[in-house]
Design a protein around this motif. Structure first.
Motif, PDB file in Angstrom:
ATOM      1  N   UNK A  32       4.099   5.706  -5.705  1.00  0.00           N
ATOM      2  CA  UNK A  32       4.284   5.686  -7.161  1.00  0.00           C
ATOM      3  C   UNK A  32       3.701   6.950  -7.788  1.00  0.00           C
ATOM      4  N   UNK A  33       2.574   7.413  -7.265  1.00  0.00           N
ATOM      5  CA  UNK A  33       1.904   8.595  -7.817  1.00  0.00           C
ATOM      6  C   UNK A  33       2.292   9.880  -7.093  1.00  0.00           C
ATOM      7  N   UNK A  34       3.409   9.869  -6.376  1.00  0.00           N
ATOM      8  CA  UNK A  34       3.805  11.019  -5.562  1.00  0.00           C
ATOM      9  C   UNK A  34       3.995  12.275  -6.411  1.00  0.00           C
ATOM     10  N   UNK A  84       7.052   5.274   1.169  1.00  0.00           N
ATOM     11  CA  UNK A  84       7.296   4.357   0.067  1.00  0.00           C
ATOM     12  C   UNK A  84       8.720   3.838   0.052  1.00  0.00           C
ATOM     13  N   UNK A  85       9.675   4.743   0.276  1.00  0.00           N
ATOM     14  CA  UNK A  85      11.086   4.343   0.319  1.00  0.00           C
ATOM     15  C   UNK A  85      11.318   3.357   1.461  1.00  0.00           C
ATOM     16  N   UNK A  86      10.753   3.674   2.624  1.00  0.00           N
ATOM     17  CA  UNK A  86      10.914   2.803   3.790  1.00  0.00           C
ATOM     18  C   UNK A  86      10.268   1.432   3.528  1.00  0.00           C
ATOM     19  N   UNK A  87       9.100   1.432   2.898  1.00  0.00           N
ATOM     20  CA  UNK A  87       8.407   0.171   2.613  1.00  0.00           C
ATOM     21  C   UNK A  87       9.217  -0.699   1.652  1.00  0.00           C
ATOM     22  N   UNK A 113       5.717  15.110   1.957  1.00  0.00           N
ATOM     23  CA  UNK A 113       6.907  14.305   1.683  1.00  0.00           C
ATOM     24  C   UNK A 113       6.833  12.953   2.392  1.00  0.00           C
ATOM     25  N   UNK A 114       6.037  12.868   3.468  1.00  0.00           N
ATOM     26  CA  UNK A 114       5.903  11.601   4.189  1.00  0.00           C
ATOM     27  C   UNK A 114       5.403  10.489   3.276  1.00  0.00           C
ATOM     28  N   UNK A 115       4.620  10.860   2.270  1.00  0.00           N
ATOM     29  CA  UNK A 115       4.103   9.855   1.340  1.00  0.00           C
ATOM     30  C   UNK A 115       5.242   9.195   0.570  1.00  0.00           C
ATOM     31  N   UNK A 142       0.833  -1.208   0.000  1.00  0.00           N
ATOM     32  CA  UNK A 142       0.000   0.000   0.000  1.00  0.00           C
ATOM     33  C   UNK A 142       0.867   1.258   0.000  1.00  0.00           C
ATOM     34  N   UNK A 143       1.894   1.295   0.851  1.00  0.00           N
ATOM     35  CA  UNK A 143       2.775   2.472   0.922  1.00  0.00           C
ATOM     36  C   UNK A 143       3.569   2.651  -0.369  1.00  0.00           C
ATOM     37  N   UNK A 144       4.014   1.549  -0.957  1.00  0.00           N
ATOM     38  CA  UNK A 144       4.753   1.638  -2.220  1.00  0.00           C
ATOM     39  C   UNK A 144       3.831   2.147  -3.323  1.00  0.00           C
ATOM     40  N   UNK A 145       2.617   1.614  -3.374  1.00  0.00           N
ATOM     41  CA  UNK A 145       1.670   2.052  -4.404  1.00  0.00           C
ATOM     42  C   UNK A 145       1.342   3.535  -4.254  1.00  0.00           C
TER      43      UNK A 145
END
Length: 398
Positions: free
Chosen positions: A165-167, A180-183, A174-176, A159-162
């Motif tokens: 992707x649309x960031x 994703x990077x952390x996930x 920036x937390x979004x 979910x976090x990676x997905x």
């Protein structure tokens, strides 16, 4: 034209813009990249050995997003691509593992059935959140041999990676992106630990088979196994979520076809093929790189140029498909571009097809007079992986 297609305002219906774009089969952009939009030219490019999938062959390489970790074989060229794909396919399909997808039939049916059971009696459901999103993570975790207790973590990471992707740096916190990077890192580390365990304690799962197979090409490295598993989880997830959701949306827009499927369950096989042409989960291959100068449709594309392939446009090319803007599950000779073409043809395609076939059949069979709440629904930002972010459906008396 490309700017208009990429703009979010076109997401609900990019097809009229694709039709305009096909007027120039190979169009040079202001930044020096090239957009290919017609069926014949797209298939030529996808099958041309002078075109590269390795980002390092672009004259202006872009970051891989993997933080230095090995890429999966979809971002490689022969011979390395061919070697790793062969090693993966030994355990993922014919000829060495012909029964993989059919062997999952019971699990797929039970998993879809359990998710659809929870929709009974609900006046409103969200096809994305209630079925299309959780299904592929559950299936791939089962296939890889991820312990059931770890599944919630895998769902959260995907979910976090997905979401990342649309960031959009202009509008999103920036937390979004950080999440994703952390996930990605957490997912890679967890898969790495599971692969290590399979060397000494193998089971009957895909990670075990990859970790302990000394086949004709040797043994796959642990890093390459992790990259392959991530490819199944992330790329496979994006594809199946969009395919199921676009499929249900299309059926609700074509109630006569929905009723036909209810009456003729075997229609689902050609129907999913037509969905892959008519409303595909992947619209664009964002880049290929030219190893050397190549000529496509009388246009010379210089070495190192970025080439963008508009798959969804090619699958609606009237020079290849009769009446291409009509949804026709009885269509013959349906060689769509829904899973690409050439050496990078989606290797998870058979599994994606079967998941979608079972999911749509069960939804159509068991939902009570389903109706769209909003049409068009809200779409994800991505023009590449195009699909609704939510698909709200009412059922029953309303």
């Amino acid at each position: 034209m490309l700017r208009r297609i990429l703009d979010y305002s076109a997401r609900a219906d990019p097809y009229p813009l694709y039709a305009e774009l096909r007027g120039t089969p190979v169009a040079r952009q202001e930044d020096g990249s090239y957009v290919v939009s017609t069926y014949r030219e797209i298939t030529d490019v996808l099958n041309d050995p002078r075109l590269s999938s390795d980002v390092r062959n672009l004259s202006r390489p872009t970051p891989s997003g993997e933080g230095g970790a090995p890429s999966s074989f979809i971002h490689m060229d022969p011979p390395e691509h061919d070697r790793l794909r062969r090693m993966a396919m030994r355990h993922f399909g014919p000829p060495h593992t012909p029964g993989l997808v059919t062997g999952l039939e019971g699990f797929l049916t039970a998993t879809v059935g359990g998710l659809v059971d929870e929709l009974a009696g609900k006046e409103r459901i969200d096809v994305v959140d209630d079925l299309a999103f959780p299904l592929p993570v559950t299936v791939v975790c089962h296939l890889l041999g991820v312990p059931r207790e770890d599944e919630p973590r895998f769902r959260r990471w995907v979910n976090d990676i997905m979401n990342s992707v649309d960031y959009d740096p202009e509008t999103d916190p920036k937390a979004r992106l950080d999440n994703g990077v952390r996930a990605r890192n957490d997912l890679r580390q967890c898969l790495g630990r599971l692969v290590e365990q399979r060397h000494s304690h193998p089971g009957d799962d895909l990670l075990s088979r990859l970790a302990n197979d000394d086949g004709p090409d040797g043994r796959m490295t642990d890093a390459d196994i992790v990259a392959t598993a991530k490819l199944l989880l992330i790329a496979g997830h994006e594809t199946i979520v969009n395919l199921i959701t676009n499929g249900m949306l299309t059926l609700l827009r074509h109630p006569h076809v929905l009723q036909r499927l209810r009456d003729e369950p075997n229609l689902i096989v050609p129907l999913v093929e037509e969905l892959l042409r008519y409303e595909p989960p992947v619209h664009i291959i964002p880049w290929r790189a030219a190893y050397s100068d190549v000529t496509v449709a009388d246009t010379v594309i210089p070495q190192g140029s970025q080439i963008m392939l508009m798959l969804a446009s090619g699958s609606r090319d009237p020079n290849r498909f009769h009446d291409p803007d009509r949804f026709d599950p009885d269509r013959h000779d349906n060689q769509h571009l829904g899973f690409g073409s050439g050496i990078h043809l989606c290797f998870g395609g058979p599994l994606a097809r079967r998941e979608t076939q079972i999911a749509l059949t069960e939804l159509v069979r068991r939902l009570d007079r389903p109706r769209l709440v909003v049409d068009p629904p809200p779409y994800r930002r991505s023009p590449v992986l195009r699909g609704p972010v939510h698909l709200d459906v009412e059922q029953g008396d309303g």
